[in-house]
Scaffold this motif. Structure first.
Motif, PDB file in Angstrom:
ATOM      1  N   ASP A 106       0.845  -1.186   0.000  1.00 56.72           N
ATOM      2  CA  ASP A 106       0.000   0.000   0.000  1.00 56.72           C
ATOM      3  C   ASP A 106       0.890   1.248   0.000  1.00 56.72           C
ATOM      4  O   ASP A 106       1.056   1.927   1.010  1.00 56.72           O
ATOM      5  CB  ASP A 106      -0.921  -0.001   1.226  1.00 56.72           C
ATOM      6  N   PHE A 107       1.451   1.550  -1.160  1.00 57.31           N
ATOM      7  CA  PHE A 107       2.370   2.691  -1.270  1.00 57.31           C
ATOM      8  C   PHE A 107       1.635   4.022  -1.183  1.00 57.31           C
ATOM      9  O   PHE A 107       2.197   5.012  -0.718  1.00 57.31           O
ATOM     10  CB  PHE A 107       3.143   2.600  -2.586  1.00 57.31           C
ATOM     11  N   LEU A 114       5.398   7.821   5.830  1.00 51.73           N
ATOM     12  CA  LEU A 114       6.831   7.821   6.115  1.00 51.73           C
ATOM     13  C   LEU A 114       7.443   9.197   5.863  1.00 51.73           C
ATOM     14  O   LEU A 114       8.358   9.622   6.592  1.00 51.73           O
ATOM     15  CB  LEU A 114       7.542   6.768   5.264  1.00 51.73           C
ATOM     16  N   THR A 115       6.949   9.891   4.853  1.00 57.76           N
ATOM     17  CA  THR A 115       7.434  11.251   4.571  1.00 57.76           C
ATOM     18  C   THR A 115       7.153  12.168   5.753  1.00 57.76           C
ATOM     19  O   THR A 115       8.027  12.920   6.209  1.00 57.76           O
ATOM     20  CB  THR A 115       6.781  11.810   3.302  1.00 57.76           C
ATOM     21  N   GLY A 137      13.381   5.902   1.943  1.00 64.09           N
ATOM     22  CA  GLY A 137      14.187   5.649   0.754  1.00 64.09           C
ATOM     23  C   GLY A 137      13.838   4.324   0.105  1.00 64.09           C
ATOM     24  O   GLY A 137      13.652   4.241  -1.117  1.00 64.09           O
ATOM     25  N   GLU A 138      13.724   3.260   0.894  1.00 59.35           N
ATOM     26  CA  GLU A 138      13.379   1.949   0.334  1.00 59.35           C
ATOM     27  C   GLU A 138      11.986   1.957  -0.281  1.00 59.35           C
ATOM     28  O   GLU A 138      11.752   1.319  -1.310  1.00 59.35           O
ATOM     29  CB  GLU A 138      13.485   0.878   1.418  1.00 59.35           C
ATOM     30  N   ALA A 139      11.047   2.678   0.341  1.00 59.83           N
ATOM     31  CA  ALA A 139       9.693   2.755  -0.212  1.00 59.83           C
ATOM     32  C   ALA A 139       9.712   3.440  -1.573  1.00 59.83           C
ATOM     33  O   ALA A 139       9.038   2.993  -2.522  1.00 59.83           O
ATOM     34  CB  ALA A 139       8.789   3.523   0.756  1.00 59.83           C
ATOM     35  N   LEU A 140      10.471   4.516  -1.698  1.00 58.24           N
ATOM     36  CA  LEU A 140      10.574   5.215  -2.980  1.00 58.24           C
ATOM     37  C   LEU A 140      11.241   4.328  -4.031  1.00 58.24           C
ATOM     38  O   LEU A 140      10.822   4.306  -5.204  1.00 58.24           O
ATOM     39  CB  LEU A 140      11.348   6.520  -2.810  1.00 58.24           C
ATOM     40  N   GLY A 148      15.027   8.045  -4.088  1.00 59.24           N
ATOM     41  CA  GLY A 148      15.085   7.211  -2.885  1.00 59.24           C
ATOM     42  C   GLY A 148      16.500   6.914  -2.435  1.00 59.24           C
ATOM     43  O   GLY A 148      16.737   6.679  -1.247  1.00 59.24           O
ATOM     44  N   PHE A 149      17.467   6.931  -3.364  1.00 61.18           N
ATOM     45  CA  PHE A 149      18.840   6.621  -2.974  1.00 61.18           C
ATOM     46  C   PHE A 149      19.397   7.636  -1.978  1.00 61.18           C
ATOM     47  O   PHE A 149      20.185   7.276  -1.096  1.00 61.18           O
ATOM     48  CB  PHE A 149      19.742   6.543  -4.204  1.00 61.18           C
TER      49      PHE A 149
END
Length: 468
Positions: A106-107, A114-115, A137-140, A148-149
């Motif tokens: 569920d992004f 998370l943001t 970062g991992e979600a992005l 995300g990096f």
């Protein structure tokens, strides 16, 4: 010590049997399971405790932790929502719920949460701000967003061991690196190193000369694959900001670096140039010539034995799942990534597959006994796999590779070999999050579980891929 804890657990279990309404034995049971690195067994005891004390935040944490280890992320989401009214503190709760939402796919809800958690945690200088940043970062990255990096880099402050030599300046973000000598220190796992070292050309294009460190089993392979770099090996860092191992210091001094970066820094330069991850990680790995020649001779004999059949590499078992001492997080993650031996046997002996292909096991001999042997239609690499140079040499002679999420999957992909990656329902970001491809690499077929723990559809799709 383990024996004493096991005795303590037996006594706690007996005390709970005598007084099932007493919360104290339940706490003792949970404490013992954690000490014994058996946190995946916490769920029923956390549930019993919550039935007695619905406001026990410590047992909510234990319940969601156990669910995470078991891969039941939707149930973990439901747990956090059910206990939302407890006194968590906004950023902590948002991090926990947001991460579980992302792991459940569920992004749309997870990434904004998370943001927000990251912003609040940074503003309040919270100790878990780095966790919020790296999870964001991992979600992005799961949704193919290269920015995300920059957030993922926070793993250096959170859960990843890293080297940070006190006498070498850290890279300060310079983009013009002409004439600069940079030490790149390794971290994370074998597969992460194989994947992220593919970003080396971006740093060379910026003008840098590089020395890279790696785990010893990767040394000869990376030395052959990255001849433009000085490649050295060292033990993997287990603590944050560790000093360089003494054995590595003379080589580093001889190289005389102007600055240092970690493995996690490597994707940063490309991220600024590419909004899309298309072909972000390009194939670059090739085995040393000696191992390559040995493998070529071996392959000739195997093809004579199985004329007209494709030779397919197979890696199905992550060995970490067999070692309790590694801890529940690593062990359970490896278990979820591993294909059961019975499923591997079904794949290899399916008549349509057996008529077209013969398989080669790609496990190291030290782990083959743990992995077991499928029912048939499989050979071992005759010259023997001693390190990853041997694995790469074997892969080079094959027509394709089938692997679960592992170093072998990363290695095959970074060799440009047609690769099918079999992944569970909440797989790593590098394999994407939907469809049968990953946006990060070419020639990779991703076959995903539709339901957590159910490999049946994955095996059938692999059969279809082999016989199409």
């Amino acid at each position: 010590m383990t024996g004493k804890v096991e005795q303590f657990l037996r006594e706690a279990l007996a005390a709970h049997a005598r007084s099932p309404e007493d919360l104290a034995p339940l706490r003792d049971i949970c404490r013992a399971l954690i000490h014994l690195k058996r946190e995946d067994e916490l769920l029923p005891w956390a549930d019993k405790a919550l039935a007695l004390n619905p406001s026990g935040t410590d047992f909510v944490r234990l319940r969601t932790h156990a669910l995470t280890l078991l891969g039941r992320h939707s149930d973990a989401v439901a747990t956090w929502l059910h206990y939302a009214s407890l006194p968590w503190g906004a950023p902590y709760y948002q991090i926990k719920l947001g991460h579980q939402l992302v792991m459940a796919g569920d992004f749309e809800r997870g990434i904004p949460m998370l943001t927000s958690a990251r912003q609040v945690a940074l503003a309040g200088n919270e100790p878990f701000a780095s966790a919020a940043e790296h999870l964001l970062g991992e979600a992005l990255l799961k949704t193919a967003q290269t920015q995300g990096f920059a957030y993922w880099l926070a793993r250096n402050q959170d859960d990843s061991g890293s080297y940070l030599p006190s006498d070498i300046p850290a890279w300060a973000g310079q983009r013009d690196l002409r004439g600069k000598r940079i030490l790149v220190t390794h971290q994370l796992g074998y597969g992460d190193q194989v994947l992220l070292f593919s970003c080396i050309p971006h740093w060379i294009a910026a003008g840098a000369t590089l020395m890279i460190s790696c785990d010893p089993p990767l040394h000869s392979l990376l030395k052959a694959s990255l001849p433009q770099c000085v490649v050295v090996s060292a033990t993997r860092p287990t603590q944050r900001f560790a000093q360089l191992p003494e054995a590595l210091v003379p080589a580093v001094r001889a190289f005389a670096p102007d600055m240092q970066i970690s493995l996690l820094h490597l994707p940063i330069l490309a991220a600024e140039r590419r909004a899309s991850p298309e072909a972000y990680f390009r194939a670059y790995v090739s085995p040393p010539s000696v191992q390559g020649e040995i493998a070529a001779e071996w392959a000739k004999g195997l093809r004579l034995t199985y004329p007209g059949k494709a030779l397919i590499g197979l890696f199905w078992d992550c060995s970490q799942r067999h070692y309790r001492e590694l801890g529940s997080t690593m062990r359970c993650w490896a278990t979820r990534r591993s294909l059961p031996l019975s499923a591997a046997s079904h794949l290899l002996t399916e008549p349509k597959v057996e008529a077209r292909a013969h398989f080669v096991g790609l496990h190291h001999p030290s782990t083959s006994a743990l992995a077991g042997t499928p029912a048939g239609n499989i050979s071992q690499y005759g010259p023997v796999i001693n390190d990853f140079a041997d694995t790469a040499a074997c892969i080079e002679q094959l027509d394709a590779v089938i692997a679960v999420d592992s170093v072998v999957a990363n290695l095959s992909a970074m060799m440009g070999k047609p690769t099918a990656v079999l992944t569970h329902s909440s797989g790593d970001w590098r394999w994407g999050s939907q469809g049968s491809t990953t946006p990060w690499m070419h020639d990779v077929k991703v076959l995903r579980q539709r339901q957590s723990g159910d490999w049946s559809t994955v095996v059938q799709e692999t059969i279809d891929w082999l016989t199409e």
